[in-house]
Design a protein around this motif. Structure first.
Motif, PDB file in Angstrom:
ATOM      1  N   TYR A  17       0.816  -1.219   0.000  1.00 15.56           N
ATOM      2  CA  TYR A  17       0.000   0.000   0.000  1.00 15.56           C
ATOM      3  C   TYR A  17       0.849   1.268   0.000  1.00 15.56           C
ATOM      4  CZ  TYR A  17      -3.527  -3.372   1.536  1.00 15.56           C
ATOM      5  OH  TYR A  17      -4.372  -4.461   1.637  1.00 15.56           O
ATOM      6  N   HIS A  18       2.157   1.121  -0.161  1.00 18.31           N
ATOM      7  CA  HIS A  18       3.065   2.275  -0.098  1.00 18.31           C
ATOM      8  C   HIS A  18       2.642   3.372  -1.073  1.00 18.31           C
ATOM      9  CE1 HIS A  18       6.613   4.589   0.609  1.00 18.31           C
ATOM     10  NE2 HIS A  18       7.198   4.300  -0.538  1.00 18.31           N
ATOM     11  N   HIS A  19       2.460   4.578  -0.552  1.00 18.29           N
ATOM     12  CA  HIS A  19       2.057   5.764  -1.312  1.00 18.29           C
ATOM     13  C   HIS A  19       0.634   5.666  -1.874  1.00 18.29           C
ATOM     14  CE1 HIS A  19       6.190   7.860  -2.124  1.00 18.29           C
ATOM     15  NE2 HIS A  19       5.938   7.703  -0.845  1.00 18.29           N
ATOM     16  N   LYS A  20      -0.151   4.728  -1.342  1.00 18.01           N
ATOM     17  CA  LYS A  20      -1.555   4.621  -1.764  1.00 18.01           C
ATOM     18  C   LYS A  20      -2.464   5.234  -0.693  1.00 18.01           C
ATOM     19  CE  LYS A  20      -0.993   0.523  -4.657  1.00 18.01           C
ATOM     20  NZ  LYS A  20      -1.391  -0.890  -4.887  1.00 18.01           N
ATOM     21  N   LYS A  21      -3.551   5.860  -1.154  1.00 19.26           N
ATOM     22  CA  LYS A  21      -4.520   6.462  -0.250  1.00 19.26           C
ATOM     23  C   LYS A  21      -5.647   5.460  -0.029  1.00 19.26           C
ATOM     24  CE  LYS A  21      -5.098  10.885  -0.441  1.00 19.26           C
ATOM     25  NZ  LYS A  21      -5.541  12.267  -0.796  1.00 19.26           N
ATOM     26  N   VAL A  22      -5.829   5.050   1.234  1.00 22.28           N
ATOM     27  CA  VAL A  22      -6.787   3.991   1.555  1.00 22.28           C
ATOM     28  C   VAL A  22      -7.561   4.346   2.829  1.00 22.28           C
ATOM     29  CG1 VAL A  22      -5.404   2.159   0.489  1.00 22.28           C
ATOM     30  CG2 VAL A  22      -5.051   2.743   2.904  1.00 22.28           C
ATOM     31  N   ASP A  23      -8.614   3.586   3.064  1.00 25.10           N
ATOM     32  CA  ASP A  23      -9.291   3.602   4.358  1.00 25.10           C
ATOM     33  C   ASP A  23      -8.774   2.415   5.162  1.00 25.10           C
ATOM     34  OD1 ASP A  23     -10.698   5.722   3.347  1.00 25.10           O
ATOM     35  OD2 ASP A  23     -12.602   4.639   3.146  1.00 25.10           O
ATOM     36  N   ILE A  24      -8.694   2.578   6.460  1.00 25.94           N
ATOM     37  CA  ILE A  24      -8.188   1.510   7.325  1.00 25.94           C
ATOM     38  C   ILE A  24      -9.174   1.291   8.469  1.00 25.94           C
ATOM     39  CG2 ILE A  24      -6.270   0.698   8.745  1.00 25.94           C
ATOM     40  CD1 ILE A  24      -4.464   2.726   7.298  1.00 25.94           C
ATOM     41  N   LEU A  25      -9.695   0.084   8.558  1.00 21.94           N
ATOM     42  CA  LEU A  25     -10.604  -0.269   9.644  1.00 21.94           C
ATOM     43  C   LEU A  25      -9.821  -0.990  10.739  1.00 21.94           C
ATOM     44  CD1 LEU A  25     -13.489  -0.550  10.832  1.00 21.94           C
ATOM     45  CD2 LEU A  25     -13.626  -2.758   9.643  1.00 21.94           C
ATOM     46  N   ILE A  26      -9.941  -0.465  11.946  1.00 22.25           N
ATOM     47  CA  ILE A  26      -9.278  -1.056  13.115  1.00 22.25           C
ATOM     48  C   ILE A  26     -10.354  -1.471  14.104  1.00 22.25           C
ATOM     49  CG2 ILE A  26      -7.635  -0.673  14.984  1.00 22.25           C
ATOM     50  CD1 ILE A  26      -6.518   1.679  13.242  1.00 22.25           C
ATOM     51  N   GLU A  27     -10.323  -2.731  14.491  1.00 22.08           N
ATOM     52  CA  GLU A  27     -11.320  -3.238  15.435  1.00 22.08           C
ATOM     53  C   GLU A  27     -10.620  -4.008  16.542  1.00 22.08           C
ATOM     54  OE1 GLU A  27     -15.459  -5.865  15.503  1.00 22.08           O
ATOM     55  OE2 GLU A  27     -14.483  -5.401  13.594  1.00 22.08           O
ATOM     56  N   GLY A  28     -10.835  -3.557  17.780  1.00 20.10           N
ATOM     57  CA  GLY A  28     -10.166  -4.208  18.903  1.00 20.10           C
ATOM     58  C   GLY A  28      -8.659  -4.118  18.814  1.00 20.10           C
ATOM     59  N   GLY A  29      -8.169  -3.060  18.197  1.00 19.18           N
ATOM     60  CA  GLY A  29      -6.729  -2.861  18.070  1.00 19.18           C
ATOM     61  C   GLY A  29      -6.087  -3.591  16.903  1.00 19.18           C
ATOM     62  N   ILE A  30      -6.887  -4.338  16.130  1.00 21.93           N
ATOM     63  CA  ILE A  30      -6.370  -5.127  15.005  1.00 21.93           C
ATOM     64  C   ILE A  30      -6.823  -4.500  13.687  1.00 21.93           C
ATOM     65  CG2 ILE A  30      -6.330  -7.404  13.911  1.00 21.93           C
ATOM     66  CD1 ILE A  30      -4.979  -7.295  16.659  1.00 21.93           C
ATOM     67  N   ILE A  31      -5.911  -4.499  12.700  1.00 23.08           N
ATOM     68  CA  ILE A  31      -6.258  -4.008  11.364  1.00 23.08           C
ATOM     69  C   ILE A  31      -7.161  -5.043  10.694  1.00 23.08           C
ATOM     70  CG2 ILE A  31      -5.382  -3.243   9.122  1.00 23.08           C
ATOM     71  CD1 ILE A  31      -2.669  -2.712  10.538  1.00 23.08           C
ATOM     72  N   LYS A  32      -8.447  -4.705  10.538  1.00 21.02           N
ATOM     73  CA  LYS A  32      -9.401  -5.652   9.980  1.00 21.02           C
ATOM     74  C   LYS A  32      -9.496  -5.552   8.459  1.00 21.02           C
ATOM     75  CE  LYS A  32     -10.984  -7.837  13.590  1.00 21.02           C
ATOM     76  NZ  LYS A  32     -10.838  -9.306  13.703  1.00 21.02           N
ATOM     77  N   LYS A  33      -9.388  -4.345   7.942  1.00 19.20           N
ATOM     78  CA  LYS A  33      -9.547  -4.195   6.494  1.00 19.20           C
ATOM     79  C   LYS A  33      -8.842  -2.935   6.023  1.00 19.20           C
ATOM     80  CE  LYS A  33     -13.058  -4.801   2.878  1.00 19.20           C
ATOM     81  NZ  LYS A  33     -12.371  -6.002   2.352  1.00 19.20           N
ATOM     82  N   ILE A  34      -8.200  -3.047   4.858  1.00 20.87           N
ATOM     83  CA  ILE A  34      -7.570  -1.909   4.195  1.00 20.87           C
ATOM     84  C   ILE A  34      -8.097  -1.858   2.767  1.00 20.87           C
ATOM     85  CG2 ILE A  34      -5.396  -0.837   3.450  1.00 20.87           C
ATOM     86  CD1 ILE A  34      -3.958  -2.396   5.635  1.00 20.87           C
ATOM     87  N   GLY A  35      -8.611  -0.718   2.356  1.00 17.33           N
ATOM     88  CA  GLY A  35      -9.118  -0.616   0.998  1.00 17.33           C
ATOM     89  C   GLY A  35      -9.586   0.796   0.691  1.00 17.33           C
ATOM     90  N   ALA A  36      -9.895   1.026  -0.569  1.00 15.46           N
ATOM     91  CA  ALA A  36     -10.342   2.348  -0.995  1.00 15.46           C
ATOM     92  C   ALA A  36     -11.824   2.525  -0.685  1.00 15.46           C
ATOM     93  CB  ALA A  36     -10.095   2.527  -2.493  1.00 15.46           C
ATOM     94  N   SER A  37     -12.174   3.651  -0.078  1.00 14.04           N
ATOM     95  CA  SER A  37     -13.575   4.042   0.168  1.00 14.04           C
ATOM     96  C   SER A  37     -14.387   2.933   0.831  1.00 14.04           C
ATOM     97  CB  SER A  37     -14.239   4.457  -1.149  1.00 14.04           C
ATOM     98  OG  SER A  37     -13.537   5.521  -1.746  1.00 14.04           O
ATOM     99  N   LEU A  38     -13.905   2.478   1.982  1.00 12.05           N
ATOM    100  CA  LEU A  38     -14.625   1.427   2.707  1.00 12.05           C
ATOM    101  C   LEU A  38     -15.962   1.944   3.239  1.00 12.05           C
ATOM    102  CD1 LEU A  38     -11.766  -0.180   4.869  1.00 12.05           C
ATOM    103  CD2 LEU A  38     -12.651  -0.972   2.669  1.00 12.05           C
TER     104      LEU A  38
END
Length: 420
Positions: A17-38
């Motif tokens: 994902y280097h230099h990419k613009k994404v949304d990041i979902l964090i649940e319970g301290g864990i990265i659950k999902k990375i993607g565009a416009s979640l």
């Protein structure tokens, strides 16, 4: 708790994902999902900040607070808050407290005071009892308590046999020994870099030779004993050359440089401002150029704020009597960004963990969130309002800086006004 970082540009050369613009979902301290416009329902907090950038959490290998003994300078609680607001998720605490961190109990006590905090505190144990340079401290016991390295903060190992013994002994548990690079007999009563400015100002000088002789000695001992050696905060052109050559010869040596030694020279001393009194001292333009080059080519393994809070009573005095040190956590990112590009700056702030056996957490789904959040473009002048530390002894005041730190997310905890 569900956190959603919106439109975050990831800076991490090792990530897809280097230099990419994404949304990041964090649940319970864990990265659950990375993607565009979640599109996520039932999010507890949505973080949408101007020009938001995210990197792996930053690490500082040399930080001092005050507690225990010098709480008027900085407590552990507030010091960790300062680190988090400055973008650091992990710091290594120096043992220069009162009493010195030189045994299992003192290491355990400090670590317990840092529990349940967004910033993880790692401890450096003193190499010698009370950091007096006479007898080895309880290295293995401190290792068992979690100490990640051993060194007497800002104090040279005067006796070469003591360094030899420590390097040999620490190999039994793969320990890392630190040796502050100064020959005290050569440094004498010096206060600043020995050069044209020290002469014109009438201040006793610390010659570059004091640092370089100590490094030569330490490298010869390391070659004889084996083991692992870390030389903190080098400051001269020749020191860079000596360490570069040692690495080519296969010696297991690492080193760091203080950010202020990459920014300022001894020209700042003209007004006898004690904020610029640091150890090792500010050197020359030639040294600064060599240090910057050493950082970029990897000879210098890491940068550090070398954050050292000093109370007003011991800093706002005559230059000769002022204590050494400047705070630097709050200004670290903004100062580095003025001399290095974004990728270089983030790389420098995230380096160093491996040397201390601290695991790195990659930015990918399923991993714990360990993020520094920032805007790399905002420009400003560093001023007193930017200082979160209890002590205000910053040499970076009035420096034009680039970048703004939003804070950190580390597991289920954060240090960031926007998200509490």
């Amino acid at each position: 708790m569900k956190l959603l970082l919106k439109a975050a540009k990831i800076i991490d050369p090792g990530s897809k994902y280097h230099h990419k613009k994404v949304d990041i979902l964090i649940e319970g301290g864990i990265i659950k999902k990375i993607g565009a416009s979640l599109k996520i329902k039932d999010v507890d907090k949505e973080i949408d900040l101007k020009n938001l950038h995210v990197s792996k959490g930053w690490f500082d290998s040399s930080v001092s607070f005050g507690e225990p003994g010098y709480e008027e300078r900085e407590t552990i609680k507030n010091g960790l808050k300062v680190a988090g607001q400055s973008g650091f998720t992990q710091i290594a605490l120096n043992p220069g407290t009162n009493p010195v961190l030189d045994n299992n109990g003192s290491i355990t006590s400090v670590k317990s005071k840092a529990e349940n905090n967004a910033v993880q505190l790692f401890t450096i144990g003193a190499l010698t009892n009370k950091s007096e340079g006479k007898d080895l401290a309880e290295l293995y016991d401190m290792h068992q308590a979690g100490a990640i390295s051993f060194g007497d903060y800002k104090k040279a190992i005067s006796h070469p046999n003591l360094l030899k013994l420590s390097l040999l002994y620490a190999q039994n548990f793969d320990g890392l020994v630190q040796s502050f690079p100064q020959d005290d007999q050569i440094a004498g009563h010096g206060l600043v870099n020995e050069h044209i400015n020290s002469t014109s100002l009438g201040l006793n000088g610390i010659p570059a030779l004091a640092e370089e002789l100590q490094i030569i000695r330490d490298l010869y001992i390391l070659e004889y004993t084996g083991g692992k050696l870390h030389i903190p905060t080098i400051s001269t052109e020749k020191s860079v050359k000596l360490i570069k050559d040692a690495k080519k010869r296969g010696l297991d040596v690492s080193c760091s440089v203080a950010i202020h030694n990459l920014i300022y020279t001894d020209d700042e001393l003209v007004e006898f401002d004690t904020r610029y009194k640091v150890l090792p001292p500010l050197r020359t333009k030639v040294d600064v150029k060599a240090l910057r080059k050493g950082v970029l080519d990897g000879t210098i393994d890491m940068v550090t704020s070398d954050h050292t809070p000093i109370d007003l009573e011991h800093k706002k005095v005559e230059f000769e009597h002022a204590l050494y040190g400047t705070i630097g956590l709050e200004s670290a990112f903004g100062a580095l960004s003025t001399i290095f590009d974004l990728d270089e700056t983030v790389s420098l702030l995230t380096k160093g963990r491996a040397r201390f056996k601290i695991p790195e957490v990659e930015i990918k789904e399923g991993n714990q969130a360990n993020f520094s959040l920032f805007d790399p473009e905002e420009q400003s002048t560093f001023n007193k309002e930017n200082i979160y530390s209890s002590s205000k002894n910053s040499m970076f005041l009035d420096l034009k800086i680039k970048g703004k730190v939003y804070g950190i997310i580390n597991g289920t905890r954060s240090s960031m006004p926007t998200i509490g």
